[in-house]
Design a protein around this motif. Structure first.
Motif, PDB file in Angstrom:
ATOM      1  N   ASP A  90       1.615  68.407  63.403  1.00 26.64           N
ATOM      2  CA  ASP A  90       1.159  69.346  64.431  1.00 26.64           C
ATOM      3  C   ASP A  90       0.487  70.526  63.754  1.00 26.64           C
ATOM      4  O   ASP A  90       0.882  70.922  62.651  1.00 26.64           O
ATOM      5  CB  ASP A  90       2.357  69.881  65.231  1.00 26.64           C
ATOM      6  N   CYS A  91      -0.495  71.102  64.420  1.00 23.24           N
ATOM      7  CA  CYS A  91      -1.058  72.379  63.957  1.00 23.24           C
ATOM      8  C   CYS A  91      -0.161  73.476  64.522  1.00 23.24           C
ATOM      9  O   CYS A  91       0.031  73.554  65.745  1.00 23.24           O
ATOM     10  CB  CYS A  91      -2.495  72.549  64.447  1.00 23.24           C
ATOM     11  N   GLN A  93      -0.692  76.541  64.672  1.00 25.00           N
ATOM     12  CA  GLN A  93      -1.467  77.557  65.384  1.00 25.00           C
ATOM     13  C   GLN A  93      -1.807  77.125  66.818  1.00 25.00           C
ATOM     14  O   GLN A  93      -1.409  77.767  67.782  1.00 25.00           O
ATOM     15  CB  GLN A  93      -2.758  77.822  64.597  1.00 25.00           C
ATOM     16  N   CYS A  94      -2.538  75.982  66.950  1.00 26.54           N
ATOM     17  CA  CYS A  94      -3.040  75.602  68.290  1.00 26.54           C
ATOM     18  C   CYS A  94      -2.221  74.489  68.920  1.00 26.54           C
ATOM     19  O   CYS A  94      -2.510  74.074  70.042  1.00 26.54           O
ATOM     20  CB  CYS A  94      -4.512  75.206  68.231  1.00 26.54           C
ATOM     21  N   SER A  96      -2.184  71.394  68.405  1.00 25.85           N
ATOM     22  CA  SER A  96      -2.795  70.062  68.494  1.00 25.85           C
ATOM     23  C   SER A  96      -2.025  69.095  67.599  1.00 25.85           C
ATOM     24  O   SER A  96      -1.453  69.495  66.587  1.00 25.85           O
ATOM     25  CB  SER A  96      -4.254  70.098  68.041  1.00 25.85           C
ATOM     26  N   ARG A  97      -2.039  67.833  67.994  1.00 28.46           N
ATOM     27  CA  ARG A  97      -1.260  66.830  67.277  1.00 28.46           C
ATOM     28  C   ARG A  97      -2.207  65.780  66.682  1.00 28.46           C
ATOM     29  O   ARG A  97      -3.157  65.359  67.335  1.00 28.46           O
ATOM     30  CB  ARG A  97      -0.303  66.185  68.278  1.00 28.46           C
ATOM     31  N   CYS A 109      -7.536  72.912  60.282  1.00 31.85           N
ATOM     32  CA  CYS A 109      -7.293  72.157  61.526  1.00 31.85           C
ATOM     33  C   CYS A 109      -8.630  71.846  62.194  1.00 31.85           C
ATOM     34  O   CYS A 109      -9.440  72.757  62.407  1.00 31.85           O
ATOM     35  CB  CYS A 109      -6.409  72.988  62.465  1.00 31.85           C
ATOM     36  N   CYS A 112      -8.787  74.139  65.721  1.00 31.10           N
ATOM     37  CA  CYS A 112      -8.902  75.608  65.734  1.00 31.10           C
ATOM     38  C   CYS A 112      -9.403  76.193  64.413  1.00 31.10           C
ATOM     39  O   CYS A 112      -9.691  77.381  64.317  1.00 31.10           O
ATOM     40  CB  CYS A 112      -7.564  76.251  66.125  1.00 31.10           C
ATOM     41  N   THR A 114      -7.831  76.718  61.626  1.00 30.40           N
ATOM     42  CA  THR A 114      -6.864  77.464  60.804  1.00 30.40           C
ATOM     43  C   THR A 114      -6.517  76.669  59.544  1.00 30.40           C
ATOM     44  O   THR A 114      -6.347  75.452  59.603  1.00 30.40           O
ATOM     45  CB  THR A 114      -5.569  77.729  61.610  1.00 30.40           C
ATOM     46  N   ARG A 115      -6.398  77.390  58.399  1.00 31.23           N
ATOM     47  CA  ARG A 115      -6.026  76.720  57.141  1.00 31.23           C
ATOM     48  C   ARG A 115      -4.511  76.648  56.995  1.00 31.23           C
ATOM     49  O   ARG A 115      -3.789  77.495  57.545  1.00 31.23           O
ATOM     50  CB  ARG A 115      -6.589  77.485  55.945  1.00 31.23           C
ATOM     51  N   SER A 117      -2.146  75.011  58.249  1.00 37.42           N
ATOM     52  CA  SER A 117      -1.409  75.202  59.503  1.00 37.42           C
ATOM     53  C   SER A 117      -0.608  73.969  59.918  1.00 37.42           C
ATOM     54  O   SER A 117       0.031  73.973  60.970  1.00 37.42           O
ATOM     55  CB  SER A 117      -2.389  75.550  60.634  1.00 37.42           C
ATOM     56  N   PHE A 118      -0.654  72.883  59.099  1.00 33.58           N
ATOM     57  CA  PHE A 118       0.008  71.657  59.542  1.00 33.58           C
ATOM     58  C   PHE A 118       1.500  71.631  59.208  1.00 33.58           C
ATOM     59  O   PHE A 118       1.924  72.102  58.152  1.00 33.58           O
ATOM     60  CB  PHE A 118      -0.662  70.433  58.907  1.00 33.58           C
TER      61      PHE A 118
END
Ligand code: ATP
Length: 441
Positions: A90-91, A93-94, A96-97, A109, A112, A114-115, A117-118
């Motif tokens: 999952d991210c 931040q946002c 998302s999967r 990601c 979004c 973002t670095r 972020s996983f």
């Protein structure tokens, strides 16, 4: 040939009633699709083409329609409960999967940007679980089948005992399967509810060395017979990292989809793994006694496993073209093989008046017992031809003033746009002849 994009296919499918997103009026449900008035015919025709190929044109293949709901033990035996998983991230931040094996975990990601972020990858079982009966405890948990094959293995003994089949023989089945896919992009390519066309071929251990190449060849030929452009098909052999631990060998037939080469069908040498597992977990004897040699063994299985709904996407993508017309405009055309086209013959009166509409309407009724037909009397004849081209109707029959005099009609071919004059009495046999001789130009 015009470039085929997923956007063009999605738009055509929606506009002309092939495929809609499920629950659209409620904002849509991801990974689920509805097949509209034309789509359902296309899908059923592909299914029937496969079914005929397997059960009618081959020796020793019988059919089956097993239920979607099965005892939970089936999925323990098959390995799906413990192994049918995808690694998921999952991210943070946002939210998302993603499937961890489908993205670069060191990159930002894709949604979004973002670095780092996983989340760490964790395994996610793809089976949909539900409950049977009034209790919702773990004892009542059952699964929607993620493949149709297990229904074939569990009926192996019943089929042998009731059908007088002898090894080598196959069992074919078409039906719905369900997978809780993490990423469902690319339209109907990967959906949560989809249909499969599977055949399990039971053979004597050792003879799989002959049956495996035989079925690979048969399955590739099938797609060419269905009119798929040969250059859009290729083989992919599973490397050691992809091969299931029990499988002796596995090949995929890949198709050049709008997003690139992707799996269409798998052909697998599964050894005696499936029947052995079910014998172990059920405690029932699943060996086969050869009536001629008195040898007893657990048969090996060569599996051919194709996605029906994925076939629909392949057929649409392969058939799609935009072509210049002699009038100087562009027509969109679907070059379906006539046997899978949703509509076979459109009957069109040149004009509505002077008895032409009545004649055409009667003719359309007469053709119904032989072909899927369509009647259209509205608009200029050129526009009506375009409409039929766009839904892939191979033949248009036009009724004009000469028809009233001599009972001949114009037969127009979708691919070449050529027209010939044919006596009405010969229409059915002429179309059948054209279908038999059909070659994609
Ligand atoms: P993947 O690795 O892409 O998830 P798979 O290799 O697990 O797929 P199989 O289990 O071999 O696929 O399934 C056999 C066939 O069923 C596939 O070749 C494909 O045509 C079809 N299929 C599998 N999953 C889906 C899905 N989610 N949506 C549509 N068709 C599918």
């Amino acid at each position: 040939m015009a470039e085929v994009t997923m956007e063009k296919l999605v738009s055509l499918c929606r506009r002309r009633g092939f495929i809609f997103q499920s629950s659209e009026i409620y904002g849509g449900l991801n990974g689920a699709y509805d097949y509209g008035p034309l789509g359902v015919h296309l899908k059923n025709n592909i299914r029937d083409f496969w079914w005929k190929e397997m059960t009618q044109l081959h020796d020793n293949i019988v059919g089956l329609d097993s239920s979607i709901l099965m005892a939970s033990k089936v999925w323990e035996a098959s390995g799906h409960v413990s192994n049918f998983t995808d690694p998921m991230v999952d991210c943070k931040q946002c939210k998302s999967r993603f499937r961890a094996d489908q993205i670069d975990l060191n990159a930002p990601c894709p949604v979004c940007g973002t670095r780092d972020s996983f989340t760490a990858p964790r395994n996610f079982n793809l089976m949909f679980a539900t409950h049977i009966g009034p209790n919702t405890d773990s004892a009542s948990t059952i699964f929607l089948r993620p493949e149709t094959a297990q229904g074939i293995y569990t009926e192996f003994k019943n089929v042998v005992q009731s059908s007088r089949v002898k090894v080598p023989f196959g069992i074919a089945q078409v039906g719905k399967s369900f997978r809780n896919e993490i990423t469902t992009k690319n339209f109907i390519f990967r959906s949560c509810e989809f249909e499969q066309m599977e055949m399990q071929f039971f053979c004597k251990p050792g003879s799989d060395d002959q049956w495996f190449p035989y079925w690979r060849e048969q399955r590739m030929e099938f797609y060419k017979k269905m009119g798929i452009v040969p250059e859009h098909l290729r083989w992919h052999q599973h490397g050691p990292d992809e091969l299931a631990f029990y499988a002796k060998d596995a090949y995929d037939i890949q198709f050049l989809f709008p997003m690139g080469w992707q799996e269409l069908e798998g052909i697998h040498d599964r050894t005696d793994y499936d029947l052995s597992q079910h014998q172990k977990f059920s405690g029932k004897d699943l060996t086969y006694l050869d009536p001629d040699t008195q040898e007893r063994y657990i048969p090996y299985v060569v599996e051919t496993s194709a996605g029906l709904t994925r076939n629909v996407l392949m057929v649409l993508s392969d058939a799609y073209d935009e072509e210049p017309t002699p009038e100087g405009d562009i027509r969109t055309v679907l070059h379906f093989h006539p046997e899978i086209a949703p509509v076979m013959v459109a009957v069109l009166p040149l004009v509505k008046k002077d008895g032409l509409a009545e004649y055409a309407d009667k003719l359309e009724h007469e053709l119904r017992s032989d072909f899927m037909t369509y009647y259209d009397q509205s608009g200029a004849i050129g526009r009506r031809y375009r409409r039929q081209d766009e839904i892939g109707t191979p033949y248009c029959v036009t009724v004009d003033y000469d028809t009233l005099k001599d009972n001949t009609v114009t037969l127009r071919f979708r691919d070449s746009m050529q027209q010939v004059r044919v006596p009405v009495s010969e229409l059915v046999s002429r179309i059948r002849e054209e279908n038999r001789a059909y070659r994609r130009v």
